[in-house]
Motif scaffolding. Structure first.
Motif, PDB file in Angstrom:
ATOM      1  N   ILE A 174      10.163 -11.283  -1.002  1.00 21.83           N
ATOM      2  CA  ILE A 174       9.057 -10.300  -0.457  1.00 21.83           C
ATOM      3  C   ILE A 174       8.611 -10.842   0.851  1.00 21.83           C
ATOM      4  CG2 ILE A 174       7.056  -9.033  -0.514  1.00 21.83           C
ATOM      5  CD1 ILE A 174       9.072  -8.134  -2.621  1.00 21.83           C
ATOM      6  N   ILE A 175       8.888 -10.076   1.842  1.00 26.07           N
ATOM      7  CA  ILE A 175       8.094 -10.068   3.387  1.00 26.07           C
ATOM      8  C   ILE A 175       7.264  -8.770   3.198  1.00 26.07           C
ATOM      9  CG2 ILE A 175       8.620 -10.213   5.786  1.00 26.07           C
ATOM     10  CD1 ILE A 175      11.261 -11.127   5.115  1.00 26.07           C
ATOM     11  N   GLU A 176       5.976  -9.334   3.454  1.00 25.78           N
ATOM     12  CA  GLU A 176       5.062  -8.224   3.775  1.00 25.78           C
ATOM     13  C   GLU A 176       4.954  -7.970   5.381  1.00 25.78           C
ATOM     14  OE1 GLU A 176       1.146  -8.322   1.731  1.00 25.78           O
ATOM     15  OE2 GLU A 176       2.375  -8.843  -0.205  1.00 25.78           O
ATOM     16  N   TYR A 177       5.739  -7.118   5.769  1.00 25.60           N
ATOM     17  CA  TYR A 177       6.074  -7.013   7.177  1.00 25.60           C
ATOM     18  C   TYR A 177       4.729  -6.700   8.075  1.00 25.60           C
ATOM     19  CZ  TYR A 177       6.444  -1.976   7.048  1.00 25.60           C
ATOM     20  OH  TYR A 177       6.068  -0.605   6.909  1.00 25.60           O
ATOM     21  N   LEU A 178       3.708  -5.961   7.624  1.00 28.58           N
ATOM     22  CA  LEU A 178       2.500  -5.725   8.279  1.00 28.58           C
ATOM     23  C   LEU A 178       1.834  -7.100   8.420  1.00 28.58           C
ATOM     24  CD1 LEU A 178       1.391  -2.357   6.817  1.00 28.58           C
ATOM     25  CD2 LEU A 178       2.799  -2.758   8.749  1.00 28.58           C
ATOM     26  N   ARG A 212       0.816  -1.283  -0.043  1.00 27.37           N
ATOM     27  CA  ARG A 212       0.088  -0.220  -0.028  1.00 27.37           C
ATOM     28  C   ARG A 212       0.979   1.277   0.038  1.00 27.37           C
ATOM     29  NH1 ARG A 212      -4.524   0.129   4.223  1.00 27.37           N
ATOM     30  NH2 ARG A 212      -5.022   1.695   2.803  1.00 27.37           N
ATOM     31  N   CYS A 213       2.087   1.207   0.119  1.00 26.14           N
ATOM     32  CA  CYS A 213       3.248   2.244   0.213  1.00 26.14           C
ATOM     33  C   CYS A 213       3.747   2.652  -1.095  1.00 26.14           C
ATOM     34  CB  CYS A 213       4.165   1.928   1.210  1.00 26.14           C
ATOM     35  SG  CYS A 213       5.767   3.022   1.144  1.00 26.14           S
ATOM     36  N   LYS A 266       6.365   4.428  -2.017  1.00 25.05           N
ATOM     37  CA  LYS A 266       7.778   4.208  -2.084  1.00 25.05           C
ATOM     38  C   LYS A 266       8.168   2.635  -2.178  1.00 25.05           C
ATOM     39  CE  LYS A 266       8.793   8.615  -2.061  1.00 25.05           C
ATOM     40  NZ  LYS A 266       9.134   9.159  -3.254  1.00 25.05           N
ATOM     41  N   SER A 267       7.335   1.903  -1.456  1.00 24.78           N
ATOM     42  CA  SER A 267       7.850   0.399  -1.191  1.00 24.78           C
ATOM     43  C   SER A 267       7.500  -0.154  -2.940  1.00 24.78           C
ATOM     44  CB  SER A 267       6.854  -0.330  -0.074  1.00 24.78           C
ATOM     45  OG  SER A 267       7.082  -1.633  -0.035  1.00 24.78           O
ATOM     46  N   ARG A 268       6.184   0.215  -3.353  1.00 22.68           N
ATOM     47  CA  ARG A 268       5.913  -0.384  -4.659  1.00 22.68           C
ATOM     48  C   ARG A 268       6.991   0.357  -5.710  1.00 22.68           C
ATOM     49  NH1 ARG A 268       0.651   1.742  -3.262  1.00 22.68           N
ATOM     50  NH2 ARG A 268       1.087   3.409  -4.729  1.00 22.68           N
ATOM     51  N   GLN A 269       7.364   1.507  -5.677  1.00 28.72           N
ATOM     52  CA  GLN A 269       8.719   2.152  -6.399  1.00 28.72           C
ATOM     53  C   GLN A 269       9.729   1.420  -6.325  1.00 28.72           C
ATOM     54  OE1 GLN A 269       8.802   6.310  -5.576  1.00 28.72           O
ATOM     55  NE2 GLN A 269       6.498   6.868  -6.266  1.00 28.72           N
ATOM     56  N   THR A 270      10.161   0.983  -5.320  1.00 25.94           N
ATOM     57  CA  THR A 270      11.302   0.391  -4.707  1.00 25.94           C
ATOM     58  C   THR A 270      11.334  -1.070  -5.557  1.00 25.94           C
ATOM     59  OG1 THR A 270      11.691   1.623  -2.991  1.00 25.94           O
ATOM     60  CG2 THR A 270      12.916  -0.545  -3.235  1.00 25.94           C
ATOM     61  N   LEU A 271      10.290  -1.827  -5.440  1.00 27.60           N
ATOM     62  CA  LEU A 271      10.114  -3.037  -5.901  1.00 27.60           C
ATOM     63  C   LEU A 271       9.957  -2.818  -7.540  1.00 27.60           C
ATOM     64  CD1 LEU A 271       9.512  -6.161  -5.669  1.00 27.60           C
ATOM     65  CD2 LEU A 271       7.156  -5.608  -5.441  1.00 27.60           C
ATOM     66  N   ALA A 272       9.201  -2.008  -8.260  1.00 27.48           N
ATOM     67  CA  ALA A 272       9.703  -1.674  -9.484  1.00 27.48           C
ATOM     68  C   ALA A 272      10.973  -1.640  -9.954  1.00 27.48           C
ATOM     69  CB  ALA A 272       8.521  -0.803  -9.892  1.00 27.48           C
ATOM     70  N   LEU A 273      11.551  -0.805  -9.160  1.00 26.96           N
ATOM     71  CA  LEU A 273      13.160  -0.484  -9.392  1.00 26.96           C
ATOM     72  C   LEU A 273      13.867  -1.687  -9.672  1.00 26.96           C
ATOM     73  CD1 LEU A 273      15.174   2.155  -9.816  1.00 26.96           C
ATOM     74  CD2 LEU A 273      15.713   1.926  -7.416  1.00 26.96           C
ATOM     75  N   ILE A 314       7.608   0.637  11.801  1.00 30.42           N
ATOM     76  CA  ILE A 314       9.099   0.394  11.015  1.00 30.42           C
ATOM     77  C   ILE A 314       9.332   1.141   9.791  1.00 30.42           C
ATOM     78  CG2 ILE A 314      10.310  -1.435  10.135  1.00 30.42           C
ATOM     79  CD1 ILE A 314       9.095  -3.316  12.158  1.00 30.42           C
ATOM     80  N   GLU A 315       9.965   1.829   9.466  1.00 31.41           N
ATOM     81  CA  GLU A 315      10.138   2.722   8.352  1.00 31.41           C
ATOM     82  C   GLU A 315      10.119   1.665   6.729  1.00 31.41           C
ATOM     83  OE1 GLU A 315       9.266   5.033   6.012  1.00 31.41           O
ATOM     84  OE2 GLU A 315      10.250   6.459   7.354  1.00 31.41           O
ATOM     85  N   ARG A 316       9.576   1.805   5.799  1.00 34.17           N
ATOM     86  CA  ARG A 316       9.732   1.051   4.623  1.00 34.17           C
ATOM     87  C   ARG A 316      10.155   1.971   3.406  1.00 34.17           C
ATOM     88  NH1 ARG A 316       4.107   2.271   6.361  1.00 34.17           N
ATOM     89  NH2 ARG A 316       3.382   3.533   4.589  1.00 34.17           N
ATOM     90  N   PRO A 317      10.368   1.152   2.459  1.00 33.89           N
ATOM     91  CA  PRO A 317      10.693  -0.201   2.309  1.00 33.89           C
ATOM     92  C   PRO A 317      12.004  -0.521   2.931  1.00 33.89           C
ATOM     93  CG  PRO A 317      10.830   0.422   0.128  1.00 33.89           C
ATOM     94  CD  PRO A 317      10.240   1.849   1.350  1.00 33.89           C
TER      95      PRO A 317
END
Length: 116
Positions: A31-35, A11-12, A14-21, A92-95
């Motif tokens: 991937i660990i969906e830490y929530l 849902r974040c 920045k997290s989605r952008q980092t994964l795409a990168l 916890i800050e992500r990603p």
């Protein structure tokens, strides 16, 4: 399994952008969906060491849990704070991307490229 691990919140942005990168570079991280699967205190301690950060530096200060738990005035030990962060993973800050003994927070997403 990939040797690169990513603590991810889909849902974040920045997290989605980092994964795409990472995926643009042909990297499919574990991937660990830490929530839904929070790290254990030992895992978070190890991640903090790889990040070269103190627990306070990884806190999301804008979260409701931060305010509710009055973490701005927290005076406990690092271990106690890590326990709280694991019990309330939204703190916890992500990603976070981990590669071997190194880790980076993907803010901005390009920051993770330094450890690849």
């Amino acid at each position: 399994m990939s040797s690169i691990v990513m603590y991810h919140n889909p849902r974040c942005s920045k997290s989605r952008q980092t994964l795409a990168l990472l995926q643009e570079r042909g990297i499919e991280p574990h991937i660990i969906e830490y929530l839904t699967t929070p790290p254990t205190p030992a895992e978070l301690t190890q991640t903090l060491a790889a990040l070269n950060m103190q627990p306070q530096e990884l806190l999301r200060t804008g979260e409701d849990d931060y305010k509710t738990l009055d973490l701005a005035n927290f005076d406990g030990t690092n271990d106690a704070l890590i326990e709280l962060m694991c019990a309330h993973p939204k703190l916890i800050e992500r990603p976070i991307v981990i590669h071997g003994e190194q880790a980076k927070v993907g803010r901005p997403p390009e920051a993770v490229l330094a450890i690849l």
